[in-house]
Design a protein around this motif. Sequence first.
Motif, PDB file in Angstrom:
ATOM      1  N   VAL A 196     -10.491  43.020-104.656  1.00 14.65           N
ATOM      2  CA  VAL A 196     -11.864  43.316-105.063  1.00 14.65           C
ATOM      3  C   VAL A 196     -12.627  43.842-103.852  1.00 14.65           C
ATOM      4  O   VAL A 196     -12.645  43.187-102.798  1.00 14.65           O
ATOM      5  CB  VAL A 196     -12.581  42.075-105.623  1.00 14.65           C
ATOM      6  CG1 VAL A 196     -13.926  42.471-106.225  1.00 14.65           C
ATOM      7  CG2 VAL A 196     -11.715  41.365-106.661  1.00 14.65           C
ATOM      8  N   GLU A 243      -5.657  44.822-107.599  1.00 12.20           N
ATOM      9  CA  GLU A 243      -6.565  43.716-107.907  1.00 12.20           C
ATOM     10  C   GLU A 243      -7.252  43.114-106.681  1.00 12.20           C
ATOM     11  O   GLU A 243      -7.820  42.027-106.756  1.00 12.20           O
ATOM     12  CB  GLU A 243      -5.891  42.639-108.742  1.00 12.20           C
ATOM     13  CG  GLU A 243      -5.661  43.076-110.199  1.00 12.20           C
ATOM     14  CD  GLU A 243      -6.941  43.360-110.981  1.00 12.20           C
ATOM     15  OE1 GLU A 243      -7.836  42.521-110.991  1.00 12.20           O
ATOM     16  OE2 GLU A 243      -7.034  44.456-111.583  1.00 12.20           O
ATOM     17  N   PRO A 246      -5.789  39.436-103.648  1.00 12.02           N
ATOM     18  CA  PRO A 246      -4.839  38.761-104.539  1.00 12.02           C
ATOM     19  C   PRO A 246      -3.862  37.918-103.727  1.00 12.02           C
ATOM     20  O   PRO A 246      -3.542  38.265-102.583  1.00 12.02           O
ATOM     21  CB  PRO A 246      -4.138  39.905-105.260  1.00 12.02           C
ATOM     22  CG  PRO A 246      -4.371  41.118-104.423  1.00 12.02           C
ATOM     23  CD  PRO A 246      -5.673  40.900-103.713  1.00 12.02           C
ATOM     24  N   VAL A 247      -3.386  36.826-104.320  1.00  9.01           N
ATOM     25  CA  VAL A 247      -2.462  35.954-103.590  1.00  9.01           C
ATOM     26  C   VAL A 247      -1.012  36.354-103.846  1.00  9.01           C
ATOM     27  O   VAL A 247      -0.106  35.785-103.270  1.00  9.01           O
ATOM     28  CB  VAL A 247      -2.666  34.466-103.976  1.00  9.01           C
ATOM     29  CG1 VAL A 247      -4.081  34.024-103.661  1.00  9.01           C
ATOM     30  CG2 VAL A 247      -2.341  34.226-105.447  1.00  9.01           C
ATOM     31  N   ASP A 248      -0.818  37.323-104.726  1.00 12.38           N
ATOM     32  CA  ASP A 248       0.552  37.688-105.085  1.00 12.38           C
ATOM     33  C   ASP A 248       0.581  39.160-105.490  1.00 12.38           C
ATOM     34  O   ASP A 248      -0.470  39.769-105.704  1.00 12.38           O
ATOM     35  CB  ASP A 248       0.989  36.831-106.286  1.00 12.38           C
ATOM     36  CG  ASP A 248       2.351  36.205-106.048  1.00 12.38           C
ATOM     37  OD1 ASP A 248       3.162  36.824-105.335  1.00 12.38           O
ATOM     38  OD2 ASP A 248       2.580  35.102-106.587  1.00 12.38           O
ATOM     39  N   GLU A 249       1.798  39.681-105.629  1.00  8.78           N
ATOM     40  CA  GLU A 249       1.908  41.064-106.080  1.00  8.78           C
ATOM     41  C   GLU A 249       1.598  41.122-107.572  1.00  8.78           C
ATOM     42  O   GLU A 249       2.056  40.270-108.341  1.00  8.78           O
ATOM     43  CB  GLU A 249       3.320  41.598-105.825  1.00  8.78           C
ATOM     44  CG  GLU A 249       3.346  43.116-105.764  1.00  8.78           C
ATOM     45  CD  GLU A 249       4.758  43.644-105.587  1.00  8.78           C
ATOM     46  OE1 GLU A 249       5.059  44.727-106.146  1.00  8.78           O
ATOM     47  OE2 GLU A 249       5.566  42.968-104.924  1.00  8.78           O
ATOM     48  N   TYR A 250       0.847  42.138-107.990  1.00  9.91           N
ATOM     49  CA  TYR A 250       0.438  42.247-109.391  1.00  9.91           C
ATOM     50  C   TYR A 250       1.660  42.380-110.287  1.00  9.91           C
ATOM     51  O   TYR A 250       2.530  43.218-110.026  1.00  9.91           O
ATOM     52  CB  TYR A 250      -0.481  43.458-109.539  1.00  9.91           C
ATOM     53  CG  TYR A 250      -1.320  43.442-110.799  1.00  9.91           C
ATOM     54  CD1 TYR A 250      -2.186  42.393-111.069  1.00  9.91           C
ATOM     55  CD2 TYR A 250      -1.251  44.491-111.714  1.00  9.91           C
ATOM     56  CE1 TYR A 250      -2.967  42.380-112.217  1.00  9.91           C
ATOM     57  CE2 TYR A 250      -2.029  44.492-112.868  1.00  9.91           C
ATOM     58  CZ  TYR A 250      -2.880  43.427-113.119  1.00  9.91           C
ATOM     59  OH  TYR A 250      -3.651  43.414-114.251  1.00  9.91           O
ATOM     60  N   LEU A 259     -13.902  41.696-100.959  1.00 10.09           N
ATOM     61  CA  LEU A 259     -14.487  40.462-101.494  1.00 10.09           C
ATOM     62  C   LEU A 259     -13.434  39.444-101.893  1.00 10.09           C
ATOM     63  O   LEU A 259     -13.684  38.247-101.904  1.00 10.09           O
ATOM     64  CB  LEU A 259     -15.354  40.764-102.728  1.00 10.09           C
ATOM     65  CG  LEU A 259     -16.570  41.664-102.548  1.00 10.09           C
ATOM     66  CD1 LEU A 259     -17.388  41.689-103.841  1.00 10.09           C
ATOM     67  CD2 LEU A 259     -17.439  41.197-101.388  1.00 10.09           C
ATOM     68  N   SER A 260     -12.265  39.922-102.271  1.00  7.91           N
ATOM     69  CA  SER A 260     -11.248  38.991-102.762  1.00  7.91           C
ATOM     70  C   SER A 260      -9.886  39.664-102.676  1.00  7.91           C
ATOM     71  O   SER A 260      -9.726  40.836-103.020  1.00  7.91           O
ATOM     72  CB  SER A 260     -11.578  38.597-104.213  1.00  7.91           C
ATOM     73  OG  SER A 260     -10.473  37.986-104.840  1.00  7.91           O
ATOM     74  N   TRP A 276     -12.380  46.774-108.626  1.00  9.67           N
ATOM     75  CA  TRP A 276     -11.058  46.175-108.493  1.00  9.67           C
ATOM     76  C   TRP A 276     -10.047  47.316-108.306  1.00  9.67           C
ATOM     77  O   TRP A 276     -10.047  48.275-109.092  1.00  9.67           O
ATOM     78  CB  TRP A 276     -10.704  45.396-109.762  1.00  9.67           C
ATOM     79  CG  TRP A 276     -11.367  44.063-109.894  1.00  9.67           C
ATOM     80  CD1 TRP A 276     -10.756  42.845-109.800  1.00  9.67           C
ATOM     81  CD2 TRP A 276     -12.749  43.787-110.159  1.00  9.67           C
ATOM     82  NE1 TRP A 276     -11.677  41.836-109.986  1.00  9.67           N
ATOM     83  CE2 TRP A 276     -12.909  42.384-110.200  1.00  9.67           C
ATOM     84  CE3 TRP A 276     -13.893  44.587-110.333  1.00  9.67           C
ATOM     85  CZ2 TRP A 276     -14.132  41.765-110.430  1.00  9.67           C
ATOM     86  CZ3 TRP A 276     -15.121  43.967-110.563  1.00  9.67           C
ATOM     87  CH2 TRP A 276     -15.227  42.579-110.607  1.00  9.67           C
ATOM     88  N   ARG A 317      -5.147  34.420-109.218  1.00  8.66           N
ATOM     89  CA  ARG A 317      -4.178  35.090-108.346  1.00  8.66           C
ATOM     90  C   ARG A 317      -4.585  36.537-108.078  1.00  8.66           C
ATOM     91  O   ARG A 317      -4.351  37.070-107.004  1.00  8.66           O
ATOM     92  CB  ARG A 317      -2.786  35.093-108.990  1.00  8.66           C
ATOM     93  CG  ARG A 317      -2.109  33.755-108.981  1.00  8.66           C
ATOM     94  CD  ARG A 317      -0.647  33.832-109.382  1.00  8.66           C
ATOM     95  NE  ARG A 317      -0.120  32.469-109.400  1.00  8.66           N
ATOM     96  CZ  ARG A 317      -0.012  31.733-110.506  1.00  8.66           C
ATOM     97  NH1 ARG A 317      -0.318  32.244-111.679  1.00  8.66           N
ATOM     98  NH2 ARG A 317       0.419  30.492-110.442  1.00  8.66           N
ATOM     99  N   TYR A 318      -5.158  37.171-109.093  1.00 11.10           N
ATOM    100  CA  TYR A 318      -5.420  38.612-109.019  1.00 11.10           C
ATOM    101  C   TYR A 318      -6.886  38.898-109.314  1.00 11.10           C
ATOM    102  O   TYR A 318      -7.370  38.587-110.399  1.00 11.10           O
ATOM    103  CB  TYR A 318      -4.541  39.360-110.014  1.00 11.10           C
ATOM    104  CG  TYR A 318      -3.105  38.893-110.005  1.00 11.10           C
ATOM    105  CD1 TYR A 318      -2.273  39.190-108.919  1.00 11.10           C
ATOM    106  CD2 TYR A 318      -2.593  38.120-111.034  1.00 11.10           C
ATOM    107  CE1 TYR A 318      -0.971  38.730-108.886  1.00 11.10           C
ATOM    108  CE2 TYR A 318      -1.290  37.662-111.014  1.00 11.10           C
ATOM    109  CZ  TYR A 318      -0.478  37.966-109.934  1.00 11.10           C
ATOM    110  OH  TYR A 318       0.810  37.507-109.893  1.00 11.10           O
ATOM    111  N   GLY A 319      -7.571  39.475-108.351  1.00 11.49           N
ATOM    112  CA  GLY A 319      -8.935  39.936-108.578  1.00 11.49           C
ATOM    113  C   GLY A 319      -9.938  38.839-108.846  1.00 11.49           C
ATOM    114  O   GLY A 319     -10.959  39.071-109.499  1.00 11.49           O
TER     115      GLY A 319
END
Lengths: 428, 428
Positions: free
Chosen positions: B66, B64, B96-100, B93-94, B19, A387-389
């Motif tokens: 990247v 997060e 996150p799919v959600d809030e940290y 590069l990436s 990150w 999900r993260y990084g």
Amino acid sequence: MRISELKDFVDQQVEITGWVIGKRSSGKIHFILIRDSSAFCQVVVAEKEVHPEVFEQCKHLNIETVIKIKALAVEEPRAKLGYELHLKDMEVLSTPVDEYPIPRKPSGPDFLLNYRHLWIRSPRQSAIMRIRSKVISAIRNYLDQQGFYCVDTPIFTASSCEGTTTLFKVDYFNQDVFLAQTGQLYNEATALCLDKVYCFGPSFRAEKSKTRRHLTEFWQVEPEFLFARLEDIINLAEGMIVRIVEEILTHHQIDLKILDRDISKLEQVKAPFPRMTYDQALQLLQEKNISAEWGKDFGAPEETKISESFNSPVCIHRYPSAIKAFYMKQAPEDNRLALGVDILAPEGYGEIVGGGVREEDIAILEQRIDQHQLNRDDYQWYLDLRRYGSVPHGGFGLGIERTVAWICGIHHIRETIAFPRTIDRIKP
Amino acid sequence: MRISELKDFVDQQVEITGWVIGKRSSGKIHFILIRDSSAFCQVVVAEKEVHPEVFEQCKHLNIETVIKIKALAVEEPRAKLGYELHLKDMEVLSTPVDEYPIPRKPSGPDFLLNYRHLWIRSPRQSAIMRIRSKVISAIRNYLDQQGFYCVDTPIFTASSCEGTTTLFKVDYFNQDVFLAQTGQLYNEATALCLDKVYCFGPSFRAEKSKTRRHLTEFWQVEPEFLFARLEDIINLAEGMIVRIVEEILTHHQIDLKILDRDISKLEQVKAPFPRMTYDQALQLLQEKNISAEWGKDFGAPEETKISESFNSPVCIHRYPSAIKAFYMKQAPEDNRLALGVDILAPEGYGEIVGGGVREEDIAILEQRIDQHQLNRDDYQWYLDLRRYGSVPHGGFGLGIERTVAWICGIHHIRETIAFPRTIDRIKP
């Protein structure tokens, strides 16, 4: 001064503290076999060369008497290690209180394992322990020098990697927890902090089968790193194995001699190792008239057949995805295949490395968890890593005992660890 | 290229993969905080310095994400680590799919431990893991260079060292076995083969007390060697601690800075450490108006008081024999005293080393086993080590987590290991 250093002291007087491991006499001459922490050696006691009292004392030496001797180091081609000692003087430091329980004549494995705390003193067992120690430091130095951080993962775990059937259960303050079989999922968490990491500790498998390749308690090193492609993973493992072999050949010639190891086999271990796909391995087996069905994992007989075809370890990659762990990434060119690799040791020693690229996409990973009928809730923390990084990453595990068995050329894995644990053995 | 190397690239363009761990904006300028595996750094994004698209992208960066950046490395005295980056170009590069889930504002330890798999990404926690890794390799290299063999001892054990009240029980194929709390007894067996040995692995203690110094799963290194006198043991431990501190001071200045560690405290750690007897320590406590009764072990308050009097670790030896383990050899000059030593870390970090000379005489050892109301039968294999080839020997154990806590200057031991295990925590 150790026995292993004798070659540097030929025709010189040396002082050595040793433990008696054998003795025979022929009237005017005694032959005493001693061990120290480095090797073993014969001590020749000629009546005319020593004080009568010392000669008399030598008559009564028992197994595991500790003696401090002054002796001349002499080259002796007939001796296993090429040297012997001619006694000049001796002092007894410690006398056993009882007759040594392990007889000179060969004993069965069960008897020897009951006396494992003493059996390890035999030259062969000590040689294996010394080699094991170097295998461990070779691995650690190899990884440390490449900037890997040692981050050990927990032994107590709540959920399991792939089901709980082969896990040991611990009574944890009236709660059930399991002993980890691998640190890999946790390695992925720490790799996403420190990039290059490894854990190196004991793993536990409630293995009911009594094979020569299985222990319930075994050690493995598991490196994991970011942006790892399958070939990077294979290269890292290959380099590690080459380093292990080099270090043993450089520093443990005496131990290999004690073990009667055919070192020409080890000298042939050079990078690059042969690499083939699972499909190519199947074809190789077919050429050898072994029918192996596509989609099944290789068993010991297939592994042995494949490894016999090569002098170096063999890397087999792109196994069917269905027989590999849920977290293994599928090959982009054919999603029936996993971006995983097994490395088989030569001479029929079987798999010593298993690894691969991990799936970094959360949607695919969730699907795979479902397909493997695992509980998503158990893996929420693991899914957080996607999900993260999230970035591509991978790694492998190398089994210490199997590697040591191969390097030492010994049949049964139980001799590769100081105190082996199997289904019917937890003592001493 | 890592953030920790920036000092060698001042005023040069660098490429870094990082990150995002924080962000703030002030209209025409963004400040992005990034981490990589080595450290963290601020990236300054000036609107006029980058492509408008990149500037716009920066606005929407989340924790997060990247990113791979091209930037100018610039000295910046106000930055914690002395450098910052001026962005030139960036690639995501990436995402996150959600809030940290970990907020920027300080969270309580329980919340953070629930997210330990992510919490370890924070600069402080990563710094601790890097230091821990170096502590481990410093110890191993120190011992390896002195000819010690790593011989790991079993985790599954049938009998216990000193009673079973703090041992975890495992269901071992319907039989009860225990997880080892120490490898010492087994170390004695392997030392009698290889002379200088150590084990280095996880230990387990069913510790019910919730103190900042206890974990249920902890790591320790335990060297053991032959013909060891108490002073040899103290010297070996002292040398090990000095080496650890040197290695950390040499290689981990950035991490110590991240941890706000007062390094002057560490720089004062020099051999020889102050050494005093238990009796002298009692006297020291009396001078500080702390009444401690002869015959009792020191608790945390006493240890803290003693260690506060010195800049280096303190070695306290010759404790009352009655409060030490049955296998500890009694002092020849006064058999109420044990030839044992504890080493207390400075700054109130308490005991990090415990060790001593082992009783090598079988008659005395049997007596001691009886006095401690232990079952002789459980120790027959251990007594064999005195029956055959017995010589004086000793060693110590050094706790990794306590040592790391002291080196890092952190309050609670749970932050010194990647995934801490306590009475109420086995996840993630």
